[in-house]
Design an enzyme around this catalytic site. Sequence first.
Site, PDB file in Angstrom:
ATOM      1  N   ASN A  21     -13.123   2.208  -5.823  1.00 61.18           N
ATOM      2  CA  ASN A  21     -11.723   2.631  -5.888  1.00 61.18           C
ATOM      3  C   ASN A  21     -11.252   3.206  -4.551  1.00 61.18           C
ATOM      4  OD1 ASN A  21     -12.011   1.930  -8.526  1.00 61.18           O
ATOM      5  ND2 ASN A  21     -12.206   4.020  -9.285  1.00 61.18           N
TER       6      ASN A  21
ATOM      7  N   HIS B 155     -15.012   0.306  -0.686  1.00 62.10           N
ATOM      8  CA  HIS B 155     -13.829  -0.517  -0.378  1.00 62.10           C
ATOM      9  C   HIS B 155     -12.789   0.279   0.417  1.00 62.10           C
ATOM     10  CE1 HIS B 155     -14.818  -3.448  -3.935  1.00 62.10           C
ATOM     11  NE2 HIS B 155     -15.632  -3.571  -2.905  1.00 62.10           N
TER      12      HIS B 155
ATOM     13  N   TYR C  17       0.822  -1.218   0.000  1.00 63.71           N
ATOM     14  CA  TYR C  17       0.000   0.000   0.000  1.00 63.71           C
ATOM     15  C   TYR C  17       0.858   1.273   0.000  1.00 63.71           C
ATOM     16  CZ  TYR C  17      -4.149  -2.793   0.232  1.00 63.71           C
ATOM     17  OH  TYR C  17      -5.144  -3.677  -0.096  1.00 63.71           O
TER      18      TYR C  17
HETATM   19  N1  APR Z   1     -13.018   3.375 -19.657  1.00 66.15           N
HETATM   20  C1  APR Z   1     -14.002   2.493 -19.350  1.00 66.15           C
HETATM   21  N2  APR Z   1     -13.761   1.260 -18.854  1.00 66.15           N
HETATM   22  C2  APR Z   1     -12.482   0.898 -18.662  1.00 66.15           C
HETATM   23  C3  APR Z   1     -11.405   1.762 -18.952  1.00 66.15           C
HETATM   24  C4  APR Z   1     -11.705   3.041 -19.477  1.00 66.15           C
HETATM   25  N3  APR Z   1     -10.765   3.923 -19.784  1.00 66.15           N
HETATM   26  N4  APR Z   1     -10.248   1.110 -18.650  1.00 66.15           N
HETATM   27  C5  APR Z   1     -10.595  -0.092 -18.174  1.00 66.15           C
HETATM   28  N5  APR Z   1     -11.942  -0.237 -18.180  1.00 66.15           N
HETATM   29  C6  APR Z   1     -12.726  -1.366 -17.691  1.00 66.15           C
HETATM   30  C7  APR Z   1     -12.176  -2.725 -18.034  1.00 66.15           C
HETATM   31  O1  APR Z   1     -12.676  -3.180 -19.290  1.00 66.15           O
HETATM   32  C8  APR Z   1     -12.703  -3.582 -16.870  1.00 66.15           C
HETATM   33  O2  APR Z   1     -13.984  -4.111 -17.173  1.00 66.15           O
HETATM   34  O3  APR Z   1     -12.689  -1.282 -16.285  1.00 66.15           O
HETATM   35  C9  APR Z   1     -12.844  -2.583 -15.731  1.00 66.15           C
HETATM   36  C10 APR Z   1     -11.837  -2.741 -14.607  1.00 66.15           C
HETATM   37  O4  APR Z   1     -12.083  -3.956 -13.979  1.00 66.15           O
HETATM   38  P1  APR Z   1     -11.240  -4.448 -12.701  1.00 66.15           P
HETATM   39  O5  APR Z   1      -9.785  -4.285 -12.971  1.00 66.15           O
HETATM   40  O6  APR Z   1     -11.733  -5.809 -12.362  1.00 66.15           O
HETATM   41  O7  APR Z   1     -11.611  -3.397 -11.553  1.00 66.15           O
HETATM   42  P2  APR Z   1     -12.901  -3.309 -10.628  1.00 66.15           P
HETATM   43  O8  APR Z   1     -14.098  -3.838 -11.330  1.00 66.15           O
HETATM   44  O9  APR Z   1     -12.940  -1.937 -10.101  1.00 66.15           O
HETATM   45  O10 APR Z   1     -12.518  -4.291  -9.458  1.00 66.15           O
HETATM   46  C11 APR Z   1     -13.411  -4.408  -8.373  1.00 66.15           C
HETATM   47  O11 APR Z   1     -11.960  -5.840  -7.208  1.00 66.15           O
HETATM   48  O12 APR Z   1      -9.888  -6.444  -6.608  1.00 66.15           O
HETATM   49  C12 APR Z   1     -10.998  -5.822  -6.168  1.00 66.15           C
HETATM   50  O13 APR Z   1     -11.214  -4.285  -4.436  1.00 66.15           O
HETATM   51  C13 APR Z   1     -10.783  -4.393  -5.758  1.00 66.15           C
HETATM   52  O14 APR Z   1     -12.272  -2.533  -6.023  1.00 66.15           O
HETATM   53  C14 APR Z   1     -11.680  -3.620  -6.684  1.00 66.15           C
HETATM   54  C15 APR Z   1     -12.693  -4.653  -7.105  1.00 66.15           C
END
Ligand code: APR
Length: 243
Positions: free
Chosen positions: A95, A112, A57
């Site tokens: 986030n 989160h 972190y």
């Molecule tokens: N614009 C729109 N969508 C986007 C962009 C962008 N510029 N860049 C990436 N994405 C999309 C990707 O296609 C994907 O579907 O954002 C998504 C990111 O997915 P993850 O990496 O899985 O992130 P998230 O869904 O926030 O994860 C949820 O998982 O690990 C835990 O606690 C952590 O808060 C997190 C949670």
Amino acid sequence: MTILNKNIFILTGAGISSESGIKTFREKDGLWDNHRIEDVCTPEAFQKDPDKVNNFYNERKVVFNRPEIKPNNGHKALVELERICKKDFLIVTQNIDSLHEKAGSKNLLHMHGSLERLYCMNCGHTIAYDFEIDSSFICSNCKKPGKVRVDVVWFGEQPKHLEQIYKFLEKTEVFISIGTSNNVYPAAGFIDYILSKKEKALLYEFNLEKTIKSVLFTRSFKGYASETLPNFIKLVSNRKYKI
Ligand code: APR
């Protein structure tokens, strides 16, 4: 008809911050790069090796604090939507960065947690921080060492603000999901919760690609959130987006 006369619930994920320079979790070379989730994002990992978790972190925090990491046009578009929305408006973000608040969003919940704060597992005291943390850190309230951790929700822990979130979901008329892969519950289940209600809601998804939940949405806007969101909100604001 416009969405501005409706209660709007926004769910954001790592995708909205990716164009600000913060990697998403599940992309290749993403946040988990070189780390197993079990080693850095669980209570058990902290118990076993607190400084491995602290260092993970600390490194995230250095990235978040880089001067070039700023809110992008996606974050800014949501500030505008909140300003022009005539009913209730809430952003729930998964986030742990603070780009929504830096952009100027007001009604915002970090389900989160956030890397802005530390939390003492012994007495529950929380403080804002802007330094590197290690396991020798002493809680300023109960004076116990080794109990202070980042105030983020790890796997296996209960997300924050759930009562408030479900209360808002009850009255949600427009649900907008932005940049989340819909892989992590309970956030991934918010859409199912809304669909289970008697009253119909409008469901919009903004993502670079199709997700496992895309079929459930009224409409999916494919592309970079920094482009698709401002375009959508401009149309809404000019009353050119008809529902
Ligand atoms: N614009 C729109 N969508 C986007 C962009 C962008 N510029 N860049 C990436 N994405 C999309 C990707 O296609 C994907 O579907 O954002 C998504 C990111 O997915 P993850 O990496 O899985 O992130 P998230 O869904 O926030 O994860 C949820 O998982 O690990 C835990 O606690 C952590 O808060 C997190 C949670």
